[in-house]
Write an enzyme that holds these catalytic residues in place. Structure first.
Site, PDB file in Angstrom:
ATOM      1  N   HIS A 237      26.937  19.065 -53.607  1.00  0.00           N
ATOM      2  CA  HIS A 237      26.406  20.300 -53.033  1.00  0.00           C
ATOM      3  C   HIS A 237      27.104  21.476 -53.707  1.00  0.00           C
ATOM      4  CE1 HIS A 237      25.419  23.461 -50.161  1.00  0.00           C
ATOM      5  NE2 HIS A 237      24.592  22.644 -49.557  1.00  0.00           N
TER       6      HIS A 237
ATOM      7  N   ARG B  41      18.239   7.978 -59.240  1.00  0.00           N
ATOM      8  CA  ARG B  41      17.038   8.741 -58.867  1.00  0.00           C
ATOM      9  C   ARG B  41      16.539   9.518 -60.070  1.00  0.00           C
ATOM     10  NH1 ARG B  41      15.491  13.836 -55.092  1.00  0.00           N
ATOM     11  NH2 ARG B  41      17.333  14.798 -56.005  1.00  0.00           N
TER      12      ARG B  41
ATOM     13  N   GLU C 168       7.745  13.710 -50.781  1.00  0.00           N
ATOM     14  CA  GLU C 168       8.428  14.985 -50.572  1.00  0.00           C
ATOM     15  C   GLU C 168       7.517  16.112 -50.103  1.00  0.00           C
ATOM     16  OE1 GLU C 168      11.748  15.744 -53.483  1.00  0.00           O
ATOM     17  OE2 GLU C 168      10.614  14.274 -54.648  1.00  0.00           O
TER      18      GLU C 168
ATOM     19  N   ASP D 120      11.906  19.496 -49.786  1.00  0.00           N
ATOM     20  CA  ASP D 120      10.729  19.993 -50.498  1.00  0.00           C
ATOM     21  C   ASP D 120       9.525  20.126 -49.583  1.00  0.00           C
ATOM     22  OD1 ASP D 120      11.196  20.343 -53.528  1.00  0.00           O
ATOM     23  OD2 ASP D 120      12.283  18.520 -53.044  1.00  0.00           O
TER      24      ASP D 120
ATOM     25  N   ARG E  19      18.027  14.387 -45.623  1.00  0.00           N
ATOM     26  CA  ARG E  19      18.322  15.610 -44.862  1.00  0.00           C
ATOM     27  C   ARG E  19      19.415  16.423 -45.552  1.00  0.00           C
ATOM     28  NH1 ARG E  19      20.604  14.682 -39.632  1.00  0.00           N
ATOM     29  NH2 ARG E  19      19.414  16.311 -38.638  1.00  0.00           N
TER      30      ARG E  19
ATOM     31  N   ARG F   8      14.833  24.127 -56.869  1.00  0.00           N
ATOM     32  CA  ARG F   8      15.470  23.089 -56.073  1.00  0.00           C
ATOM     33  C   ARG F   8      15.651  23.589 -54.641  1.00  0.00           C
ATOM     34  NH1 ARG F   8      16.656  18.862 -58.906  1.00  0.00           N
ATOM     35  NH2 ARG F   8      17.513  17.961 -57.013  1.00  0.00           N
TER      36      ARG F   8
END
Length: 957
Positions: free
Chosen positions: A180, A451, A576, A616, A654, A789
């Site tokens: 993050h 991913r 998403e 998203d 989340r 993003r």
């Protein structure tokens, strides 16, 4: 006209801002009320005392090290911030004071308020812990979200052993740690926080003499001083390597001590309540990670990074086991002259003759042998990096363990010998914790998910097919032809490319990354890389393309007529956008209609994992539409899984904020539709929320218990509560979601100039420019909202205190749907009273809106140079804010956004004025930066304000 401040807070996690008034200044004046009742004031007095102590220490240090002038400036800003809150002065007066500061003056002011927020967080966490202990000692009923309360609910439900056994078969709860951009605190800061917490706990629980109290205060002062003189943020851009190390720090801090004991206690309790349920020894609680494996939009993830992430994780696990074996050998010092041991233990120690004097301490001998084998394992996997762990008593020539199961088997021999000879209390101490740690962490520590975006897979697979001569233009094929072609290729063991093939940069990089994942599986076991997640998955071909990648890395084997296909890595579609969520069940069923894919799922235990994208979907359709699309998608996926005869495992992507699916985890999990949990839950944990939840054992235990409690209750109990009214309620929410999406889209997607307003009125561009986090702010070089993003989208609105992703469009939807009809209003009131999903949506929205501050937001809007654009967009925002607040009051029959959380309301009222100077200084520095002053000092000041606000809000993105 005085600017009104409508600031309040919402919880970043299940333990966030405690809701008790952090109202003291750095020198502890008494000008702000904490609570209006004597009872409330008495309950919060220990917190006030803690804040007074820590704030006083910080104030003294600011005065001594920054100077009297800076201290006076900080104190004046604090006092005037409270006067703004009480509408005694205009916000502009304080803004003018701060606008006149040079960067050299502004920086220590920012640091002072940031440090106070950090210390207030610690004090509030300790206070929650203290209040919890008081209730336990008083014999009060266990609180919801605790496992103790869950056990009581299960008992009251009268469930059979068979029901529990079937429901919890393959049960697993996995918090997945992700990086993050606002979590940039250094290890030094992290450690100082931990020491302050330990000292405050000791002070609160111990009867201290005056001298002892002085010693503790002096020790606290040293830690606060260390914090003040330590840079809160790094000078250079955070690298993925740094993010990997930040994620690993939580294991020594909490996970190693907490997860094994929780798993053991949970299994013991469930077996005691349901002895014939057939529950296995497999741990329910495990850990996952995305850091180093998530390359969607992050060009810095390479095969070397995947190797580092999995290797450092494995080293962390094995090092922990080695350290615990060393201590355990010191503790189990029993002599064979005084105790009886099993023959298996004697054999494990390597002494054939029990009478041999070398066998006088058989447990130490056995543990020495185990440690030698584990040391050899470490040496084989990590080479000379483990040399520092070698000591004179370890035989590095010992046979290494092939798997963690072999290590566990040897530890089980030690355990069985102790229990057979009435030494159960010894077996239930460190040895039990180590055995559970080996079960939970193995030799891999946590599962690293890979991913990538489906667009990338399409491009790479097209190149592989062209290079191999299978098809020159894969991208031109329609979906049916793609599926047919991919299925044929997956059924053939022949690889598409050979080693050394001349591929383009993207294809070569992607194959190298997946191959690095395969090496990790070979080195550390299949648990090291359990999942391959497909971002923006819209079709069956998207899922099969990922399997092609896995096949090229030899992770997927098609099997034969006699053998099922095999792949230790699960393919996980990530739905998403709103449309993808709506089509998710159809996509899944279509994939399962492909015989080869269905056979693979069968070989993987008939378990199919699906990831749901909260971020998203919210950015795409707004708060209410996204929440309902997720709920509807889960209902559809549950139905699809039942039709296909598979077990569904949902992975919830989340974020920390409500706009990205955040909010209290317990309530969120209980608000899932029937059948959506099925004993299993994976959930992402991000950034400062990780620190807030898992920085030390007490917090970690409470928050991990919350995930387990909610998962078990959602699996075994009826938590929806709609009964026969469910279908009618779903229709109403369909209509509301459509109206909410329309209102949201009218602003975000259809208003000319909205992107310009957003980028100008928030610190979005600075998030990308100021070296915050390793990942670029956008997936592509574009100004489209869809390509941005989700983290910077939400972070930007949070910093500017609009909090738009957490509420916009909802008020319009309610107002249009009710349309003055009292019966329709009563319908929504009924949902609020009885439906956990609807109540949670409303509660989270209210907390976000209470935390918004449109007075501050208006000042951010002035950064937009186009006056007509500014007035048009900000006018839409203020109108919808007013409308949504009013509709919340009408539906909940309340006049307070935080009526259901009085303790949080107290905290918000007294705590948020401390954010005022951080916002105002951020605004001033943004103006300077955009006017051309891009000096390191201005850049650093903006970054410090972002970090300080993230620390104070505790759920910034």
């Amino acid at each position: 006209m005085t600017e009104q401040s409508t600031a309040a807070s919402s919880p970043a996690s299940d333990h966030s801002t405690s809701g008790h008034g952090a109202d003291e200044s750095f020198v502890a004046p008494s000008d702000v009320r904490v609570t209006s009742t004597a009872t409330g004031r008495q309950a919060t007095e220990p917190l006030r005392e803690d804040i007074r102590l820590l704030g006083g220490l910080l104030g003294d240090i600011v005065r001594e090290h920054a100077g009297e002038e800076i201290f006076d400036l900080v104190e004046r800003a604090r006092v005037e911030s409270f006067r703004v809150r009480r509408s005694e002065i205009d916000r502009g007066e304080l803004a003018e004071t701060l606008a006149g500061l040079g960067v050299a003056q502004a920086t220590p002011v920012i640091r002072a308020f940031s440090h106070f927020a950090l210390l207030a967080n610690l004090a509030e966490d300790i206070h929650r812990e203290r209040r919890r202990a008081i209730h336990v000692r008083a014999g009060d009923p266990p609180v919801d979200s605790s496992l103790t309360a869950t056990y009581a609910k299960l008992a009251a439900a009268g469930l059979s052993d068979d029901e529990v056994g079937r429901a919890l078969e393959d049960a697993v709860v996995v918090p997945v740690i992700t990086a993050h951009p606002t979590e940039t605190r250094r290890r030094t800061v992290f450690e100082a926080q931990r020491r302050i917490t330990d000292l405050m706990r000791f002070r609160g629980r111990t009867e201290l003499t005056p001298d002892e109290d002085a010693d503790v205060t002096a020790a606290l002062r040293r830690q606060v001083l260390t914090l003040w003189q330590t840079a809160l943020i790094r000078l250079e851009r955070l690298r993925i390597e740094d993010e990997i190390e930040v994620g690993l720090r939580y294991y020594d801090a909490a996970f190693f001590s907490v997860i094994p004991t929780i798993n053991a206690a949970l299994r013991d309790q469930l077996r005691e309540q349901y002895p014939d349920a057939g529950l296995t020894d497999e741990p329910i609680l495990r850990m996952g990670s995305w850091i180093g494996g998530d390359r969607d939009g992050n060009p810095f993830v390479t095969d070397e990074i995947v190797a580092m992430a999995t290797g450092r994780a494995a080293q962390t696990a094995v090092t922990h086991h080695l350290e615990q074996l060393t201590v355990l050998a010191q503790e189990l010092s029993m002599s064979s002259r005084l105790v009886t041991v099993s023959d298996e233990l004697v054999a494990l120690g390597g002494v054939d003759d029990p009478e041999d004097t070398a066998n006088d301490e058989p447990y130490r001998l056995a543990l020495r042998h185990i440690r030698s084998r584990l040391m050899s394992t470490a040496h084989d996997r990590f080479g000379p990096q483990t040399q520092a762990l070698v000591d004179a008593f370890v035989d590095t020539e010992a046979q290494p363990y092939a798997t963690a199961a072999e290590l566990l088997a040897d530890l089980d021999v030690v355990d069985a010998s102790l229990r057979a000879n009435h030494d159960g209390p010894l077996a239930d101490d460190r040895l039990l914790t180590l055995r559970e740690a080996v079960r939970a962490f193995g030799f891999h520590l946590s599962g690293l998910d890979m991913r990538q975006n489906s667009d990338v897979h399409e491009e790479v697979v097209a190149e592989l097919l062209a290079w191999s001569g299978v098809h020159d233009d894969y991208c031109s094929l329609d979906e049916a032809d793609r599926v047919a072609l991919l299925t044929r290729e997956l059924a053939d063991r022949r690889p598409l490319v050979r080693p050394g093939a001349q591929l383009g940069e993207l294809a070569a990089k992607e194959l190298a990354i997946v191959t690095a994942g395969a090496r990790a599986v070979a080195d550390y076991g299949p648990e090291s890389v359990p999942n391959y997640i497909i971002s923006m998955c819209t079709s069956v071909s998207d899922m099969l393309e990922a399997l092609i990648m896995l096949k090229e890395a030899e992770l997927f084997d098609p099997g034969s007529a006699q053998e099922d296909p095999r792949c230790t890595v699960r393919v996980v579609p990530l739905f998403e956008t709103i449309e993808d969520l709506q089509q998710g069940a159809a996509t899944l069923l279509a994939a399962l209609d492909v015989p080869l894919y269905r056979a693979l799922v069968s070989a993987q235990g008939d378990i199919q994992e699906v990831m749901l994208g909260y971020s998203d979907s919210n950015k795409d359709g707004g708060y209410l539409a996204a929440n309902w699309a997720l709920y509807r998608a889960e209902l559809d996926l549950v139905e699809a899984s039942e039709k296909a005869g598979i077990r569904l495992r949902l992975f919830h992507g989340r974020g920390g904020t409500v706009g990205r699916g955040g909010g209290p985890s317990y309530d969120a999990i209980l608000a899932q539709p029937p059948g959506a949990v099925q004993g299993s839950l994976r959930i992402t944990e991000q950034g400062e929320v990780i620190a807030a939840k898992y920085a030390e054992p007490v917090l970690a235990r409470r928050n991990l218990e919350t995930l387990l409690a909610a998962t078990i209750e959602s699996t075994l109990l009826d938590t929806e509560g709609l009964g026969d009214e469910a279908e009618a309620a779903y229709v109403v929410l369909d209509e509301l979601a459509a109206l909410a999406r329309g209102a949201y889209s009218a602003l975000v997607h259809d208003t000319p100039g909205f992107v310009e307003y957003f980028t100008s009125s928030t610190p979005l561009s600075e998030i990308g420019a100021l070296n915050i986090g390793s990942r670029p702010a956008s997936r592509k070089q574009t100004e489209k909202i869809s390509d941005l993003r989700a983290i910077p989208w939400v972070l930007s609105w949070t910093q500017s205190r609009v909090m738009l992703p957490g509420w916009y469009g909802t008020g319009s939807a309610f107002e249009k749907w009710i349309d003055g009809d009292p019966e329709r209003l009563e319908t929504l009131r009924g949902y609020y009273r009885s439906w956990p999903f609807f109540r949670t949506v409303m509660s989270n929205m209210a907390q976000v809106m209470a935390k918004s501050d449109l007075g501050l937001a208006e000042r951010y809007s002035r950064l937009v140079t186009d006056e007509s654009l500014r007035e048009r967009v900000f006018g839409m925002i203020t109108d919808e804010h007013r409308r949504t607040v009013q509709m919340y009051f009408d539906i909940t029959e309340s006049t307070d956004l935080l009526a259901d959380n009085a303790s949080l309301a107290r905290s918000v009222f007294n705590r948020f004025p401390y954010l005022e100077p951080l916002n105002l200084l951020q605004l001033e520095l943004l103006k300077r930066f955009r006017s051309g002053d891009d000096s390191p000092q201005v850049r650093r000041g903006i970054q410090l304000t972002m970090n300080g606000l993230a620390t104070a809000l505790r759920n910034s993105g």
